[in-house]
Write an enzyme that holds these catalytic residues in place. Sequence first.
Site, PDB file in Angstrom:
ATOM      1  CB  SER A  24      -0.910  -0.008   1.233  1.00  0.00           C
ATOM      2  OG  SER A  24      -0.149  -0.179   2.416  1.00  0.00           O
ATOM      3  CG  ASN A 111      -3.925  -4.791  13.170  1.00  0.00           C
ATOM      4  OD1 ASN A 111      -3.380  -4.682  12.075  1.00  0.00           O
ATOM      5  ND2 ASN A 111      -4.299  -5.958  13.675  1.00  0.00           N
ATOM      6  CB  THR A 156     -41.821  24.451  -8.543  1.00  0.00           C
ATOM      7  OG1 THR A 156     -42.953  24.850  -9.321  1.00  0.00           O
ATOM      8  CG2 THR A 156     -41.745  25.312  -7.290  1.00  0.00           C
ATOM      9  CE  LYS A 284     -19.521  25.713 -26.872  1.00  0.00           C
ATOM     10  NZ  LYS A 284     -20.776  25.336 -26.272  1.00  0.00           N
ATOM     11  CG  ASN A 286     -17.656  25.674 -23.263  1.00  0.00           C
ATOM     12  OD1 ASN A 286     -18.726  26.100 -23.690  1.00  0.00           O
ATOM     13  ND2 ASN A 286     -16.767  25.057 -24.017  1.00  0.00           N
ATOM     14  CD  GLU A 291     -19.537  21.842 -18.505  1.00  0.00           C
ATOM     15  OE1 GLU A 291     -19.704  20.891 -19.282  1.00  0.00           O
ATOM     16  OE2 GLU A 291     -18.941  22.887 -18.838  1.00  0.00           O
ATOM     17  CE1 TYR A 318      -6.180  -3.442   9.040  1.00  0.00           C
ATOM     18  CE2 TYR A 318      -5.219  -5.602   8.713  1.00  0.00           C
ATOM     19  CZ  TYR A 318      -5.390  -4.302   8.308  1.00  0.00           C
ATOM     20  OH  TYR A 318      -4.776  -3.848   7.167  1.00  0.00           O
ATOM     21  CD  GLN A 323      -2.749  -2.525   2.492  1.00  0.00           C
ATOM     22  OE1 GLN A 323      -2.022  -2.672   3.446  1.00  0.00           O
ATOM     23  NE2 GLN A 323      -2.553  -3.140   1.338  1.00  0.00           N
TER      24      GLN A 323
HETATM   25  N1  ARG Z   1      -1.059  -1.300   5.577  1.00  0.00           N
HETATM   26  C1  ARG Z   1      -2.023  -1.804   6.512  1.00  0.00           C
HETATM   27  C2  ARG Z   1      -3.337  -1.024   6.369  1.00  0.00           C
HETATM   28  O1  ARG Z   1      -3.321  -0.008   5.792  1.00  0.00           O
HETATM   29  C3  ARG Z   1      -1.506  -1.672   7.894  1.00  0.00           C
HETATM   30  C4  ARG Z   1      -2.062  -2.648   8.874  1.00  0.00           C
HETATM   31  C5  ARG Z   1      -1.597  -3.986   8.591  1.00  0.00           C
HETATM   32  N2  ARG Z   1      -1.841  -4.879   9.630  1.00  0.00           N
HETATM   33  C6  ARG Z   1      -1.702  -6.187   9.460  1.00  0.00           C
HETATM   34  N3  ARG Z   1      -1.922  -6.908  10.474  1.00  0.00           N
HETATM   35  N4  ARG Z   1      -1.389  -6.708   8.314  1.00  0.00           N
HETATM   36  O2  ARG Z   1      -4.377  -1.469   6.786  1.00  0.00           O
END
Ligand code: ARG
Length: 461
Positions: A24, A111, A156, A284, A286, A291, A318, A323
């Site tokens: 991530s 977590n 209306t 034009k 716009n 939009e 969790y 994620q």
């Molecule tokens: N990158 C993870 C998230 O955004 C962090 C937590 C990961 N925890 C785990 N037990 N794998 O959720």
Amino acid sequence: MSNRMWGGRFSDGPDAIMEEINASIDYDRKLYRQDIEGSKAHVRMLAAREIVAADDAEKIAHGLDTIKSEIEAGDFAFSRALEDIHMNIEARLAELIGPTAGRLHTARSRNDQVATDFRIWVRDTLDTLDEQLTDLLQALSERALAHAGDVMPGFTHLQSAQPVTFGHHLMAYVEMFARDRSRMRDARKRMNECPLGSAALAGTSFPIDREMTAAALGFDRPTANSLDAVSDRDFIIEALGAASICAMHLSRLAEEIVIWCSAQFAFVTLSDRFSTGSSIMPQKKNPDAAELVRAKTGRIYGSLTALLVMMKGLPLAYSKDMQEDKEQAFDGLPSLSLALAAMTGMVRDLTANTKTMKAAAGSGYSTATDLADWLVRVIGMPFREAHHVTGRAVGLAVERGVQLHRLPLEDLQAIEPRITEDIFTVLSVDKSVRSRTSYGGTAPANVRKQAKRWLKALERE
Ligand code: ARG
């Protein structure tokens, strides 16, 4: 090679696809500042509770500051193999200060760490949105005060209904955006509890001080249940819910601006700063900003829907599904922020074509209700009957192709003999709006009062 952070029991490294789906870091690197703040608060607390030695804590905090500077200078090598921002930072800390770095993660899990970082980000973003909404409220109220007496058609079904003032129309949005702002403030209040110290899911056996970390990170208190703290994401869902409602309001105003800008309406002219041209049609101009504000709404709803669906089947606590919360939040809330900025710019800059609006306000028999009200007020006719009589007058005007106030008195009297010359005093659009003095109505004096009340309240904040 197995993972340095958690690979003790692993003999093999991850498949390339595993790394790709698991990492991530490409988006959660955005949380570096919150992660470092959270870690510093955590390690200072560990030192205060003598869970780590004070000089180790200092080393760690100092190392974290170095990392922050490296990231901000663009000198940090983010690694996908290290999955996320939390492990990237911790691995770099180990490079900088050696095995002492390993003490940072005592009494903590990713977590509660990620839940804390993310809450800080959402909270700070809500604060920015709050300020932006305040700017928009101010811009709308100022323009409303300036146009409190300028008549425009009220609709209306997008059909002429009754004249209103442009100021009144703008103040309607002030009420809507003010509720949006109050929803954001409400969400902020509810979410401002600190998950740090909930650890993986069950809390920790170390004698930590959760009040201390919560206070250091600007939270009102620690969260009360460790399972809840690491496994819910209602705070971002609520923020996106408030954002979605706000985007809906922005989108309606954007839609009106698009309509008002068309040559057929020509009620307003947008500034050049908030318009674009066409590469083929030289005439034009716009309303692209409006939009795009309308379009951003779809993305924001999309983020909300994605998170509601993503969360709905997850057992406590969790799961890695969670994620996926960040990309949605990082798209949804900044989209609202940009839309708010664009709308505020458009509102501040736009020119109201008051003559065109006023002329349009008189078309479409918009003062028919005033005629009916006159029949009720002056000759005591029941409203339903007055409605019918007026309907016949409108029918006659349609037949003749004239506006209501252009019908000769004799013709009106042929429909209802008790009508007198006095009727013409209520058929002008100016008279019509001036007569709407009921609380919350469109009378210019009312609108001025409301706009001033808001400007004063906003100034006091
Ligand atoms: N990158 C993870 C998230 O955004 C962090 C937590 C990961 N925890 C785990 N037990 N794998 O959720």
